[in-house]
Design an enzyme around this catalytic site. Structure first.
Site, PDB file in Angstrom:
ATOM      1  N   ASP A  52       0.831  -1.200   0.000  1.00 14.41           N
ATOM      2  CA  ASP A  52       0.000   0.000   0.000  1.00 14.41           C
ATOM      3  C   ASP A  52       0.869   1.255   0.000  1.00 14.41           C
ATOM      4  O   ASP A  52       0.601   2.220  -0.741  1.00 14.41           O
ATOM      5  CB  ASP A  52      -0.915  -0.019   1.226  1.00 14.41           C
ATOM      6  CG  ASP A  52      -1.799   1.208   1.304  1.00 14.41           C
ATOM      7  OD1 ASP A  52      -2.691   1.354   0.456  1.00 14.41           O
ATOM      8  OD2 ASP A  52      -1.595   2.028   2.214  1.00 14.41           O
ATOM      9  N   GLU A 124      -1.866  -5.407  -3.762  1.00 14.42           N
ATOM     10  CA  GLU A 124      -0.883  -4.635  -3.000  1.00 14.42           C
ATOM     11  C   GLU A 124       0.175  -5.552  -2.390  1.00 14.42           C
ATOM     12  O   GLU A 124       1.371  -5.210  -2.370  1.00 14.42           O
ATOM     13  CB  GLU A 124      -1.583  -3.819  -1.920  1.00 14.42           C
ATOM     14  CG  GLU A 124      -2.418  -2.685  -2.479  1.00 14.42           C
ATOM     15  CD  GLU A 124      -3.115  -1.863  -1.426  1.00 14.42           C
ATOM     16  OE1 GLU A 124      -3.297  -0.648  -1.641  1.00 14.42           O
ATOM     17  OE2 GLU A 124      -3.490  -2.418  -0.371  1.00 14.42           O
TER      18      GLU A 124
END
Length: 228
Positions: A52, A124
């Site tokens: 992320d 991610e």
């Protein structure tokens, strides 16, 4: 994943892992780690956290470098549009990540392979796995190619309430605001998150969603309505 699946996914990524353990962990959902391995820490949650951050930084770098005249507010909206859960899930679908994710029985039986939050988190986690295995460059190349394709697609009008709230609050520099996770309910495979947005110690908005980001958007939307 078996060896055939590993090879197929690496071909789609145009990247070959030196340490296949990173890739295997990126595709291990917490429900599987908890049910089959007895240790949730072996899931992709930590990789998702790192991925992320990598995603946000690289997208910001691409946007910043791509147009020197673009203003901060416009850049923030463009970044939020690309890294939103819906878009990340769509990127995961282009790689068919749902076929590779290891899920616990509960998630498997309730449609986890197509759940946007699981797909977005796996994407991610995959970015983090590539970074740990091969460094910054292959992650940058992967995101850059996807960003270029995304920027050429016809755009829907997406309301990014978090960014709009941030821009409004920044007009008064001394204001302080933050998001607070007030509650989370339900089993791991079907959680509901409750979030508050607090401005100068006052709860201005509350939101509920199947993801923290979605709940934050709802809280920001309510806060904007009150402030306006």
């Amino acid at each position: 994943m078996n060896n055939e699946q590993l090879l197929k996914l690496q071909e789609q990524l145009n990247y070959t892992f030196k340490n296949k353990t990173f890739l295997a962990q990126a595709m291990t959902h917490s429900s599987y780690a908890n049910d089959s391995m007895g240790d949730r820490s072996l899931s992709n949650e930590r990789l998702e956290f790192l991925g992320d951050s990598l995603l946000g930084m690289i997208v910001a770098l691409i946007i910043y470098s791509g147009n020197p005249l673009q203003k901060e507010g416009s850049m923030s909206r463009l970044r939020a549009e690309f890294i939103c859960e819906k878009n990340l899930a769509e990127l995961a679908i282009t790689l068919d990540l749902g076929s590779y994710i290891k899920l616990g029985k509960g998630e498997e039986n309730t449609g986890g392979r197509t759940r946007p939050s699981i797909l977005a988190d796996a994407f991610e986690a995959l970015l983090a796995a590539i970074y740990l295995d091969g460094g910054f460059e292959p992650v940058y190349d992967l995101i850059s190619s996807r960003f270029t394709l995304h920027s050429k697609k016809p755009k829907e009008k997406i309301a990014d309430y978090k960014t709009l709230l941030q821009e409004l609050i920044q007009l008064t520099p001394d204001k302080v605001y933050y998001y607070n996770l007030s509650d989370e309910r339900g089993p791991d495979h079907d959680k509901t998150f409750h979030v508050e947005v607090i401005v100068d110690d006052v709860v201005l908005g509350t939101g509920v969603g199947k993801t923290k980001k979605g709940a934050q958007q709802e809280a920001a939307k309510e806060a904007l309505e009150k402030l306006k």
